[in-house]
Write a protein that holds these residues in place. Sequence first.
Motif, PDB file in Angstrom:
ATOM      1  N   LEU A 169     -12.996  12.323   0.483  1.00 18.58           N
ATOM      2  CA  LEU A 169     -14.397  11.382   1.636  1.00 18.58           C
ATOM      3  C   LEU A 169     -15.197  11.655   0.243  1.00 18.58           C
ATOM      4  CD1 LEU A 169     -13.536  12.353   4.637  1.00 18.58           C
ATOM      5  CD2 LEU A 169     -12.767  10.599   4.239  1.00 18.58           C
ATOM      6  N   THR A 170     -16.078  12.235  -0.559  1.00 19.66           N
ATOM      7  CA  THR A 170     -17.442  12.163  -0.949  1.00 19.66           C
ATOM      8  C   THR A 170     -17.265  12.458  -2.468  1.00 19.66           C
ATOM      9  OG1 THR A 170     -17.818  14.826  -0.411  1.00 19.66           O
ATOM     10  CG2 THR A 170     -18.549  13.841   1.251  1.00 19.66           C
ATOM     11  N   GLU A 171     -15.948  12.837  -2.681  1.00 20.64           N
ATOM     12  CA  GLU A 171     -16.114  12.314  -4.161  1.00 20.64           C
ATOM     13  C   GLU A 171     -16.506  13.399  -4.704  1.00 20.64           C
ATOM     14  OE1 GLU A 171     -17.082   8.836  -5.868  1.00 20.64           O
ATOM     15  OE2 GLU A 171     -15.889   7.623  -4.621  1.00 20.64           O
ATOM     16  N   GLN A 172     -16.493  14.840  -3.994  1.00 16.03           N
ATOM     17  CA  GLN A 172     -17.612  15.614  -4.854  1.00 16.03           C
ATOM     18  C   GLN A 172     -15.717  17.088  -5.079  1.00 16.03           C
ATOM     19  OE1 GLN A 172     -20.036  18.269  -2.682  1.00 16.03           O
ATOM     20  NE2 GLN A 172     -20.141  17.151  -0.591  1.00 16.03           N
ATOM     21  N   ILE A 353     -11.792  14.710  20.383  1.00 15.85           N
ATOM     22  CA  ILE A 353     -11.384  14.551  19.425  1.00 15.85           C
ATOM     23  C   ILE A 353     -10.415  15.791  17.819  1.00 15.85           C
ATOM     24  CG2 ILE A 353     -10.402  12.264  18.911  1.00 15.85           C
ATOM     25  CD1 ILE A 353     -12.704  12.250  16.909  1.00 15.85           C
ATOM     26  N   ASP A 354      -9.425  15.492  17.020  1.00 23.40           N
ATOM     27  CA  ASP A 354      -9.383  16.517  16.494  1.00 23.40           C
ATOM     28  C   ASP A 354     -10.286  16.653  14.855  1.00 23.40           C
ATOM     29  OD1 ASP A 354      -8.498  15.391  13.216  1.00 23.40           O
ATOM     30  OD2 ASP A 354      -7.315  14.804  15.484  1.00 23.40           O
ATOM     31  N   SER A 355      -9.934  17.878  13.778  1.00 21.39           N
ATOM     32  CA  SER A 355     -11.590  18.342  13.000  1.00 21.39           C
ATOM     33  C   SER A 355     -11.234  17.153  11.887  1.00 21.39           C
ATOM     34  CB  SER A 355     -11.195  19.213  12.339  1.00 21.39           C
ATOM     35  OG  SER A 355     -10.921  20.207  13.483  1.00 21.39           O
ATOM     36  N   ILE A 356      -9.596  16.535  11.530  1.00 25.82           N
ATOM     37  CA  ILE A 356      -9.757  15.982  10.017  1.00 25.82           C
ATOM     38  C   ILE A 356     -10.481  13.949  10.611  1.00 25.82           C
ATOM     39  CG2 ILE A 356      -8.388  14.847   8.881  1.00 25.82           C
ATOM     40  CD1 ILE A 356      -6.469  17.149   8.824  1.00 25.82           C
ATOM     41  N   SER A 357      -9.777  14.052  11.652  1.00 23.83           N
ATOM     42  CA  SER A 357     -10.125  12.551  12.914  1.00 23.83           C
ATOM     43  C   SER A 357     -11.985  12.950  12.323  1.00 23.83           C
ATOM     44  CB  SER A 357     -10.127  12.428  14.053  1.00 23.83           C
ATOM     45  OG  SER A 357      -8.538  12.197  13.948  1.00 23.83           O
ATOM     46  N   ILE A 358     -12.467  13.598  13.327  1.00 23.56           N
ATOM     47  CA  ILE A 358     -14.147  14.094  13.401  1.00 23.56           C
ATOM     48  C   ILE A 358     -14.388  13.736  12.479  1.00 23.56           C
ATOM     49  CG2 ILE A 358     -15.916  14.970  13.854  1.00 23.56           C
ATOM     50  CD1 ILE A 358     -13.838  16.381  16.125  1.00 23.56           C
ATOM     51  N   MET A 359     -14.264  13.974  10.812  1.00 24.00           N
ATOM     52  CA  MET A 359     -14.488  14.404   9.650  1.00 24.00           C
ATOM     53  C   MET A 359     -13.809  12.402   9.303  1.00 24.00           C
ATOM     54  SD  MET A 359     -13.583  16.599   6.275  1.00 24.00           S
ATOM     55  CE  MET A 359     -14.626  18.268   7.848  1.00 24.00           C
ATOM     56  N   LEU A 360     -13.027  12.203   9.223  1.00 25.37           N
ATOM     57  CA  LEU A 360     -12.734  10.623   8.729  1.00 25.37           C
ATOM     58  C   LEU A 360     -13.978  10.056   9.347  1.00 25.37           C
ATOM     59  CD1 LEU A 360      -9.148  10.492   8.534  1.00 25.37           C
ATOM     60  CD2 LEU A 360     -10.202  11.708   6.616  1.00 25.37           C
ATOM     61  N   LEU A 361     -13.963  10.267  10.745  1.00 26.92           N
ATOM     62  CA  LEU A 361     -15.396   8.715  10.823  1.00 26.92           C
ATOM     63  C   LEU A 361     -16.213   8.701  10.799  1.00 26.92           C
ATOM     64  CD1 LEU A 361     -13.601   9.352  15.100  1.00 26.92           C
ATOM     65  CD2 LEU A 361     -13.316   7.439  13.410  1.00 26.92           C
ATOM     66  N   THR A 362     -16.959  10.412  10.823  1.00 28.84           N
ATOM     67  CA  THR A 362     -18.282  10.680  10.228  1.00 28.84           C
ATOM     68  C   THR A 362     -18.818  10.790   9.134  1.00 28.84           C
ATOM     69  OG1 THR A 362     -17.822  13.125  10.768  1.00 28.84           O
ATOM     70  CG2 THR A 362     -18.797  11.219  12.854  1.00 28.84           C
ATOM     71  N   VAL A 363     -18.134  11.397   8.020  1.00 30.08           N
ATOM     72  CA  VAL A 363     -18.667  12.097   6.885  1.00 30.08           C
ATOM     73  C   VAL A 363     -19.060  10.831   6.130  1.00 30.08           C
ATOM     74  CG1 VAL A 363     -17.648  13.008   4.703  1.00 30.08           C
ATOM     75  CG2 VAL A 363     -16.976  13.884   7.314  1.00 30.08           C
ATOM     76  N   PRO A 364     -18.508   9.251   6.043  1.00 32.08           N
ATOM     77  CA  PRO A 364     -18.772   8.924   5.068  1.00 32.08           C
ATOM     78  C   PRO A 364     -19.995   8.161   5.183  1.00 32.08           C
ATOM     79  CG  PRO A 364     -16.202   8.431   5.392  1.00 32.08           C
ATOM     80  CD  PRO A 364     -17.313   9.565   6.653  1.00 32.08           C
ATOM     81  N   ILE A 365     -20.276   8.175   6.852  1.00 33.90           N
ATOM     82  CA  ILE A 365     -21.942   8.079   7.288  1.00 33.90           C
ATOM     83  C   ILE A 365     -23.172   9.341   7.002  1.00 33.90           C
ATOM     84  CG2 ILE A 365     -22.522   7.472   9.405  1.00 33.90           C
ATOM     85  CD1 ILE A 365     -20.706   5.526  10.503  1.00 33.90           C
ATOM     86  N   VAL A 366     -22.761   9.814   7.699  1.00 33.79           N
ATOM     87  CA  VAL A 366     -23.531  10.989   7.678  1.00 33.79           C
ATOM     88  C   VAL A 366     -23.842  11.771   6.806  1.00 33.79           C
ATOM     89  CG1 VAL A 366     -23.303  11.044  10.295  1.00 33.79           C
ATOM     90  CG2 VAL A 366     -22.194  12.924   8.450  1.00 33.79           C
ATOM     91  N   GLU A 367     -23.135  11.973   5.670  1.00 27.99           N
ATOM     92  CA  GLU A 367     -23.753  13.296   4.611  1.00 27.99           C
ATOM     93  C   GLU A 367     -24.641  11.944   3.501  1.00 27.99           C
ATOM     94  OE1 GLU A 367     -21.690  14.484   0.129  1.00 27.99           O
ATOM     95  OE2 GLU A 367     -21.562  12.302   0.878  1.00 27.99           O
ATOM     96  N   PRO A 368     -24.408  10.737   3.181  1.00 28.17           N
ATOM     97  CA  PRO A 368     -25.668  10.076   2.915  1.00 28.17           C
ATOM     98  C   PRO A 368     -26.725   9.871   3.654  1.00 28.17           C
ATOM     99  CG  PRO A 368     -23.493   8.620   3.062  1.00 28.17           C
ATOM    100  CD  PRO A 368     -22.926   9.318   3.898  1.00 28.17           C
ATOM    101  N   VAL A 369     -26.895  10.051   4.840  1.00 29.65           N
ATOM    102  CA  VAL A 369     -28.173  10.234   5.812  1.00 29.65           C
ATOM    103  C   VAL A 369     -28.612  11.581   5.383  1.00 29.65           C
ATOM    104  CG1 VAL A 369     -29.135  10.667   8.425  1.00 29.65           C
ATOM    105  CG2 VAL A 369     -27.299   8.947   7.331  1.00 29.65           C
TER     106      VAL A 369
END
Length: 451
Positions: A169-172, A353-369
């Motif tokens: 998701l974060t291209e790390q 909701i499950d962990s992977i779903s949380i990650m998919l929903l939020t990480v693309p938004i919160v990581e840049p923040v």
Amino acid sequence: MFDFGTAGLIIALLMGLVLLGVHVAVALGVTSAVGIYLVTGKMRIVEATLASTAAEALRDFTFAVIPLFMLMGEFIGRSGAITDIYVAINRGLKKIPARLAIATVLGNTVFSFVTGVSIASAAAFSRIAYPEMKAHRYDRGFSLGAIAGSSCLGMLIPPSVLMIVWGILTEQSIGRLFLAGVLPGILLATLFILYIVVRALMKPELVGEGSAHIDHDKVRVEDGFDSTQVELPTGQFLTSLAGVVGIIGAVLGGIWFGVFTPTEGAGAGAALALILAWIKGMRWREFIDAIYSVGKTAAPIMILLFAAALYSRTLAMTGVTNAIREFFMASGLEPFVVLAIIILIWFILGMIIDSISIMLLTVPIVEPVALAFGFDQLSFAIVGIIAIEAGLLTPPFGLLVYTVKAAINDDQIGVQRIFYASIPYWLVMLIAVLLIIMFPSIANFLPNLLM
């Protein structure tokens, strides 16, 4: 032109669909299509974006790393090697208080190095450790709390599926993420053990102290089919230990030192695990069952990752991420307040909701923040993974708790009691989060040293 009303509509639509029970992959796809259409006003662009994202996802070998690592863990789990190692750890801790619970944490730590899936750890050790703890008169809630809590190590110690998803998701670098999880994983396991020992000293009846004498030279083990009293020959233990350590060392060492990519390492690990399982006596039927089990688990994850790739592209096209980042930057909030808000959101979502779903929903938004506020990228990833995984222990839908309950087949203990016994492990995970926030070098030390 982009406005906050569009951002609010996209986020509200996504969360609304998820809360209504729509599958996360479908919710991501629908939200992405609506978002692109709102910005461009052309269905042709929506169709072209969907087609190009799907084609790129199918050609990306990185996605293959998840089913291959899961297959490696499945082969090792079915070989019985982890059970052998657990029994040996159990015997080696004879004079330590709460040795069975400690052996469960250590066994889960070893198992985490080969599976990367917390739910798999919870199911396995419910069958391996719980019968032994019952036989030694452990409190049932305390026993199952230790199993459920220590199963969370599967998401932090490499090769973790959540780390792989976060990296995609974060291209790390997935290799750097794997390294970043080692010391926090050891820290978390140590904190779990300290809690167990303190509880055992304060309340010895939790760990069967004062009960009738039990023969420690024989260990009750459950292999998923039946429980028996068995002896563990030294040669059998050494074969299991050498096999597991050899596979872990070859795969993770090869990735960390650049011998091969994570995908190649996962393939090599699956092949080595198959050899170990064959040496340990795995039959053809078990081989087919292992592949089928991995397919059932990995296929939905692959679909989710495709939908997440489309979602990430939509966020970039619509400017939602930039808008949210600018909102927080203009809010005047302190960086740690922003981080606390992000973690609170993860905790709340973890309840439903499950962990992977949380990650998919939020990480693309919160990581840049988070990066905009100056937080270290690797340590933020580890903090996020721990915080998201903590949700698997929280009611009403803590998946690890329900997995443990389903695996033990014990009508004398309810799911509420398991949730209650898991609370201390949730608090320990929160302490670990705070330590990593205060000391980012816990996550950064190994990646900076080796890569």
